[in-house]
Design a protein around this motif. Structure first.
Motif, PDB file in Angstrom:
ATOM      1  N   UNK A 142      -7.389  -2.666   5.094  1.00  4.92           N
ATOM      2  CA  UNK A 142      -6.061  -2.924   4.527  1.00  4.92           C
ATOM      3  C   UNK A 142      -6.126  -2.987   3.006  1.00  4.92           C
ATOM      4  N   UNK A 143      -7.117  -3.716   2.486  1.00  5.69           N
ATOM      5  CA  UNK A 143      -7.249  -3.848   1.030  1.00  5.69           C
ATOM      6  C   UNK A 143      -7.574  -2.491   0.395  1.00  5.69           C
ATOM      7  N   UNK A 144      -8.459  -1.719   1.032  1.00  4.72           N
ATOM      8  CA  UNK A 144      -8.822  -0.412   0.485  1.00  4.72           C
ATOM      9  C   UNK A 144      -7.641   0.550   0.485  1.00  4.72           C
ATOM     10  N   UNK A 145      -6.886   0.604   1.585  1.00  6.44           N
ATOM     11  CA  UNK A 145      -5.726   1.495   1.653  1.00  6.44           C
ATOM     12  C   UNK A 145      -4.676   1.083   0.638  1.00  6.44           C
ATOM     13  N   UNK A 146      -4.485  -0.215   0.483  1.00  3.50           N
ATOM     14  CA  UNK A 146      -3.512  -0.705  -0.504  1.00  3.50           C
ATOM     15  C   UNK A 146      -3.931  -0.305  -1.919  1.00  3.50           C
ATOM     16  N   UNK A 147      -5.231  -0.424  -2.228  1.00  3.32           N
ATOM     17  CA  UNK A 147      -5.732  -0.038  -3.550  1.00  3.32           C
ATOM     18  C   UNK A 147      -5.614   1.461  -3.772  1.00  3.32           C
ATOM     19  N   UNK A 148      -5.928   2.252  -2.762  1.00  2.00           N
ATOM     20  CA  UNK A 148      -5.821   3.708  -2.896  1.00  2.00           C
ATOM     21  C   UNK A 148      -4.373   4.123  -3.090  1.00  2.00           C
ATOM     22  N   UNK A 149      -3.455   3.519  -2.343  1.00  2.00           N
ATOM     23  CA  UNK A 149      -2.030   3.826  -2.531  1.00  2.00           C
ATOM     24  C   UNK A 149      -1.564   3.459  -3.931  1.00  2.00           C
ATOM     25  N   UNK A 150      -2.047   2.344  -4.442  1.00  2.00           N
ATOM     26  CA  UNK A 150      -1.689   1.919  -5.798  1.00  2.00           C
ATOM     27  C   UNK A 150      -2.213   2.917  -6.823  1.00  2.00           C
ATOM     28  N   UNK A 151      -3.472   3.358  -6.652  1.00  2.00           N
ATOM     29  CA  UNK A 151      -4.058   4.317  -7.584  1.00  2.00           C
ATOM     30  C   UNK A 151      -3.350   5.663  -7.549  1.00  2.00           C
TER      31      UNK A 151
END
Length: 140
Positions: free
Chosen positions: A92-101
């Motif tokens: 969840x944290x990784x997908x959220x960070x990738x979406x933000x980037x």
């Protein structure tokens, strides 16, 4: 047969398939790291705090004794639940960070306006209008 191998090569070397393969490999490696974290660090901490064995099992009385005896391995099951929660949180944290980037690099497209405001009656009208349909004022 050559056509089959050519099609397979095109399929296998597409970007999506390669990305998926890398994701599966990294996911498996990450899963083993999380399993090690749970069994080597989290379980002993819980055992030392609670005073109970986390790798416990419950004998099923109707299953017999000896080699044929069956057990509920609640400690192993609980370990897998903790593994799942940790993995789900990390993903969840990784997908959220990738979406933000990915959203940082995108600029919002500026759309050309299709409406304007009448300077006399302040109603919305088409940008191509030469006369306001509401107050019939002539526009410049």
């Amino acid at each position: 047969m050559k056509k089959f191998f050519k099609e397979f090569k095109e399929f296998a070397l597409k970007g999506n398939v390669m990305d998926m393969a890398v994701g599966v490999i990294i996911g498996a490696a990450f899963g083993s790291i999380v399993t090690a974290l749970t069994t080597d660090f989290i379980n002993p901490l819980i055992n030392s705090i609670g005073g109970a064995s986390f790798g416990g099992k419950i004998h099923l009385p109707w299953s017999g004794t000896g080699e044929n005896a069956q057990y509920l391995l609640w400690g192993d099951f609980l370990t897998q639940v903790v593994n799942f929660i940790i993995m789900a949180f990390c993903i969840f944290v990784m997908v959220k960070a990738i979406n933000k980037l990915t959203s940082l690099g995108k600029k919002e497209e500026v759309k050309d306006p299709t409406e304007k405001e009448c300077p006399y009656c302040f109603s919305k009208i088409s940008i191509k209008a030469t006369r306001c349909p509401h107050c019939t004022s002539e526009l410049k």
